[in-house]
Design a protein around this motif. Structure first.
Motif, PDB file in Angstrom:
ATOM      1  N   CYS A  27       0.833  -1.208   0.000  1.00 52.16           N
ATOM      2  CA  CYS A  27       0.000   0.000   0.000  1.00 52.16           C
ATOM      3  C   CYS A  27       0.867   1.257   0.000  1.00 52.16           C
ATOM      4  N   ARG A  28       1.890   1.252   0.847  1.00 50.29           N
ATOM      5  CA  ARG A  28       2.766   2.424   0.921  1.00 50.29           C
ATOM      6  C   ARG A  28       3.482   2.656  -0.407  1.00 50.29           C
ATOM      7  N   LEU A  29       3.912   1.565  -1.032  1.00 50.49           N
ATOM      8  CA  LEU A  29       4.585   1.685  -2.325  1.00 50.49           C
ATOM      9  C   LEU A  29       3.642   2.241  -3.381  1.00 50.49           C
ATOM     10  N   GLY A  30       2.410   1.691  -3.411  1.00 50.30           N
ATOM     11  CA  GLY A  30       1.427   2.160  -4.388  1.00 50.30           C
ATOM     12  C   GLY A  30       1.079   3.619  -4.187  1.00 50.30           C
ATOM     13  N   PHE A  31       0.840   4.008  -2.942  1.00 46.58           N
ATOM     14  CA  PHE A  31       0.522   5.406  -2.658  1.00 46.58           C
ATOM     15  C   PHE A  31       1.701   6.310  -2.993  1.00 46.58           C
ATOM     16  N   GLY A  32       2.912   5.830  -2.647  1.00 37.00           N
ATOM     17  CA  GLY A  32       4.095   6.645  -2.890  1.00 37.00           C
ATOM     18  C   GLY A  32       4.350   6.881  -4.371  1.00 37.00           C
ATOM     19  N   ILE A  33       4.113   5.846  -5.186  1.00 34.88           N
ATOM     20  CA  ILE A  33       4.342   5.968  -6.631  1.00 34.88           C
ATOM     21  C   ILE A  33       3.285   6.841  -7.296  1.00 34.88           C
ATOM     22  N   THR A  34       2.024   6.609  -6.942  1.00 35.71           N
ATOM     23  CA  THR A  34       0.920   7.321  -7.610  1.00 35.71           C
ATOM     24  C   THR A  34       0.585   8.661  -6.950  1.00 35.71           C
ATOM     25  N   GLY A  35       0.848   8.766  -5.646  1.00 29.27           N
ATOM     26  CA  GLY A  35       0.440   9.962  -4.913  1.00 29.27           C
ATOM     27  C   GLY A  35      -1.054  10.026  -4.657  1.00 29.27           C
ATOM     28  N   LEU A  36      -1.768   8.925  -4.962  1.00 29.54           N
ATOM     29  CA  LEU A  36      -3.227   8.900  -4.823  1.00 29.54           C
ATOM     30  C   LEU A  36      -3.608   8.267  -3.481  1.00 29.54           C
ATOM     31  N   TYR A  37      -3.344   8.990  -2.411  1.00 28.68           N
ATOM     32  CA  TYR A  37      -3.638   8.475  -1.080  1.00 28.68           C
ATOM     33  C   TYR A  37      -5.145   8.375  -0.874  1.00 28.68           C
ATOM     34  N   CYS A  38      -5.576   7.251  -0.342  1.00 27.68           N
ATOM     35  CA  CYS A  38      -7.004   6.987  -0.161  1.00 27.68           C
ATOM     36  C   CYS A  38      -7.281   6.633   1.301  1.00 27.68           C
ATOM     37  N   GLY A  39      -8.276   5.804   1.529  1.00 29.75           N
ATOM     38  CA  GLY A  39      -8.610   5.395   2.893  1.00 29.75           C
ATOM     39  C   GLY A  39      -9.477   6.401   3.604  1.00 29.75           C
ATOM     40  N   MET A  40      -8.933   7.581   3.823  1.00 30.41           N
ATOM     41  CA  MET A  40      -9.697   8.698   4.371  1.00 30.41           C
ATOM     42  C   MET A  40      -9.483   9.893   3.448  1.00 30.41           C
ATOM     43  N   PHE A  41     -10.570  10.535   3.041  1.00 26.91           N
ATOM     44  CA  PHE A  41     -10.470  11.669   2.137  1.00 26.91           C
ATOM     45  C   PHE A  41     -10.786  12.970   2.860  1.00 26.91           C
ATOM     46  N   TRP A  42     -10.147  14.038   2.427  1.00 27.06           N
ATOM     47  CA  TRP A  42     -10.462  15.368   2.955  1.00 27.06           C
ATOM     48  C   TRP A  42     -10.318  16.396   1.832  1.00 27.06           C
ATOM     49  N   ALA A  43     -11.262  17.319   1.808  1.00 28.18           N
ATOM     50  CA  ALA A  43     -11.269  18.391   0.809  1.00 28.18           C
ATOM     51  C   ALA A  43     -12.385  19.363   1.185  1.00 28.18           C
ATOM     52  N   LYS A  44     -12.380  20.512   0.561  1.00 29.91           N
ATOM     53  CA  LYS A  44     -13.493  21.439   0.724  1.00 29.91           C
ATOM     54  C   LYS A  44     -14.745  20.850   0.064  1.00 29.91           C
ATOM     55  N   LYS A  45     -15.881  21.155   0.626  1.00 28.67           N
ATOM     56  CA  LYS A  45     -17.118  20.664   0.033  1.00 28.67           C
ATOM     57  C   LYS A  45     -17.276  21.166  -1.394  1.00 28.67           C
ATOM     58  N   GLU A  46     -16.855  22.407  -1.636  1.00 31.65           N
ATOM     59  CA  GLU A  46     -16.986  22.962  -2.985  1.00 31.65           C
ATOM     60  C   GLU A  46     -16.129  22.185  -3.989  1.00 31.65           C
TER      61      GLU A  46
END
Length: 244
Positions: free
Chosen positions: A133-152
């Motif tokens: 998982c760490r390798l996949g996230f590190g290569i793609t930069g597409l961290y998942c599991g928990m998301f955060w962003a502005k509602k807009e």
């Protein structure tokens, strides 16, 4: 006090875990001055999830879709906060999570992001899974599991991508693309982690996903070639019928 942060929890028969998850959110909410609301989206629940969530201060919504993206989007649509955080009902956040999310978004440098994932227990198989998982996230930069962003931002991309599986990766891609347009990064928390439940591994064994990939290789190949009937049944078994 005006609501600043809305934490969305999709939940399908999660009476064993929902209170634990909510306690971690409440602990994290104490680290900021603004109000945090918790929205539990009960998806086809037949247990006490809704009652326990309400007793512990959550707003409870009801949803019958067999699609996790639609379940999360129902919560985002109802959210009153300008900042959205999503977390699954059997997982937990560390106490500085909400504060760090707010700091990163307020910096103006980030469109949103995810969090590092740490299993709640360890074993050799889970260590291998964790490293992958760490390798996949590190290569793609597409961290998942928990998301955060502005509602807009979620509104601009149309919410979570409407897929029954891999919706997290597709949504991360959509947020990252929006960020590139706005000159912002898709990021990852540095000081906090998502504490990931191991209950499926407890039920099916720590080599669960490796076994599934090996045993269902033919099903996955058929799905890639356009025949998704068997794959859809597999997704139902692993996700949507789990906890029935």
């Amino acid at each position: 006090m005006e609501t600043k942060v809305s934490v969305i929890i999709p939940a399908h028969n999660e009476e064993k875990y929902i209170v634990r998850c909510m306690k971690s959110i409440k602990q994290a909410a104490k680290m900021i001055d603004s109000k945090t609301e918790i929205i539990v989206v009960c998806n086809r629940c037949t247990d006490q999830t809704a009652e326990l969530a309400e007793e512990n201060g959550a707003r409870v919504l009801f949803n019958e879709d067999r699609c996790i993206a639609k379940v999360r989007n129902a919560g985002i649509e109802a959210a009153r906060g300008e900042t959205i955080v999503t977390i699954d009902a059997d997982n937990r956040m560390t106490k500085g999570t909400i504060k760090e999310v707010c700091e990163l978004l307020e910096s103006g440098k980030f469109i949103g992001g995810g969090a590092p994932i740490r299993f709640e227990r360890t074993s050799f198989a889970l260590f291998i899974n964790d490293m992958m998982c760490r390798l996949g996230f590190g290569i793609t930069g597409l961290y998942c599991g928990m998301f955060w962003a502005k509602k807009e931002s979620f509104d601009q991309i149309g919410g979570f991508v409407d897929k029954r599986a891999m919706e997290d990766v597709m949504t991360a891609k959509a947020l990252k693309k929006l960020g590139s347009i706005e000159g912002k990064k898709y990021g990852c928390l540095k000081r906090n982690v998502l504490i990931n439940s191991t209950r499926k591994y407890d039920d099916y064994g720590d080599w669960m996903y490796f076994k599934l990939m090996f045993e269902n290789a033919g099903t996955m190949i058929k799905a890639m070639l356009g025949n998704s009937r068997e794959y859809d049944k597999l997704i139902d078994k692993i996700f949507y019928d789990y906890n029935d």
